[in-house]
Design an enzyme around this catalytic site. Structure first.
Site: not given
Ligand code: NAP
Length: 274
Positions: A72-73, A172, A176
């Site tokens: 857990d980061v 959020y 960011k």
């Molecule tokens: P996602 O599919 O929900 O993935 C989130 C990841 O974060 C999962 O692997 C999850 O692991 C991990 N995570 C959550 N809590 C954690 C913790 N306490 N310690 C370690 N790992 C943890 O979402 P995503 O869209 O790929 O998001 C990845 C990043 O991109 C995030 O920072 C998000 O803010 C950013 N982002 C996404 C978008 C978009 O449109 N999708 C846009 C801008 C920025 P588990 O499932 O194993 O818990």
């Protein structure tokens, strides 16, 4: 993401990358592309062991090297253990991709302290804990010029919401925005030691975090009104950028936030008037 998205070039051969939150979505895409580029990959996950194992399998089936590590980061001890496991397996760490992130949305007046703390704890404090550990390891290990021009590379996955305010998601957006100035401040501090620090600020990327925004054709059509390039992004769009930022090809890119958003930050609402 399909295999033919990978360049096939092993430009990160011999380097080790930790990708936080790579059991799913953008992190999974980044882990796979880094693995295809020759890096040893530490696939970090919090709860989704199956997802992380699947990413490890895809990398190893493609001839790469990877392990899954739970942490857990937002917890200092978990982060320390994750780095110890990475170093004992691969010798050192060369690249950190700090990607783990969550949303806990609520109208501002209803937002609980738990919703606030969870998002800041993972998205911002998690970035701090992982980056600090990475910088300590880069400095401990010292330069390996045949592997990389930089002492080490840190890449934060931020968001267009480091720029665009976001009602209903203030925890959020605050996290960011915090990552943006945190990244620039440590880039200023660590640059003289040749630690290269940057962010990628994705726009809308198809992952589980924002499924409701793209899974029906009506939702996707609404989303596309915000994207001048008229396509919702895929994890590989971010993953390829991450491989480039991790490589010597971007050696003079430092302290920058690369927006990868199909033009979302061009404020398309102003295209017809304003
Ligand atoms: P996602 O599919 O929900 O993935 C989130 C990841 O974060 C999962 O692997 C999850 O692991 C991990 N995570 C959550 N809590 C954690 C913790 N306490 N310690 C370690 N790992 C943890 O979402 P995503 O869209 O790929 O998001 C990845 C990043 O991109 C995030 O920072 C998000 O803010 C950013 N982002 C996404 C978008 C978009 O449109 N999708 C846009 C801008 C920025 P588990 O499932 O194993 O818990």
């Amino acid at each position: 993401m399909t295999a033919n998205h990978s360049s096939g070039e092993k430009i990160l051969a011999g380097q080790t990358a930790i990708v936080t939150g790579s059991s799913s979505g953008i992190g999974a895409g980044i882990a796979r592309e880094l693995g295809a580029a020759g890096a040893n990959v530490v696939v970090n996950y919090a709860g989704n062991r199956e997802g992380a194992d699947g990413v490890v399998r895809r990398i190893t089936e493609g001839g790469g090297r990877a392990i899954a590590v739970q942490a857990d980061v937002s917890r200092e001890e978990d982060v320390a253990v994750m780095f110890r496991k990475s170093i004992s397996t691969y010798g050192s760490v060369d690249i950190l991709v700090s990607n783990a992130g969550v949303q806990k949305d609520a109208p501002f007046v209803d937002m609980t302290i738990d919703q606030w703390n969870r998002v800041i704890g993972i998205n911002l404090t998690g970035a701090f804990l992982c980056a600090r550990e990475a910088a300590r390891e880069f400095i401990r290990r010292g330069p390996v010029p045949e592997r990389s021009s930089a002492l080490g590379k840190i890449i934060f996955i931020s968001s267009v919401h480091e720029i665009i305010p976001w009602a209903g998601h203030v925890n959020y957006a605050a996290s960011k925005g915090g990552v943006m100035l945190f990244m620039k401040s440590i880039a200023q501090e660590l640059g003289p030691q040749k630690i290269r620090v940057n962010s990628i600020a994705p726009g809308a990327i198809k992952t589980p975090i924002n499924r409701s925004a793209w899974e029906t054709s009506e939702a996707e059509a609404d989303l596309l009104t915000l994207i001048p390039y008229k396509r919702v992004g895929e994890p590989v769009d971010i993953a390829r950028t991450a491989v480039w930022l991790a490589s010597d090809a971007s050696d003079y890119v430092h302290g920058t936030s690369l927006v990868v958003d199909g033009g979302m930050t061009l404020y398309p609402g102003f295209a017809a008037g304003g």
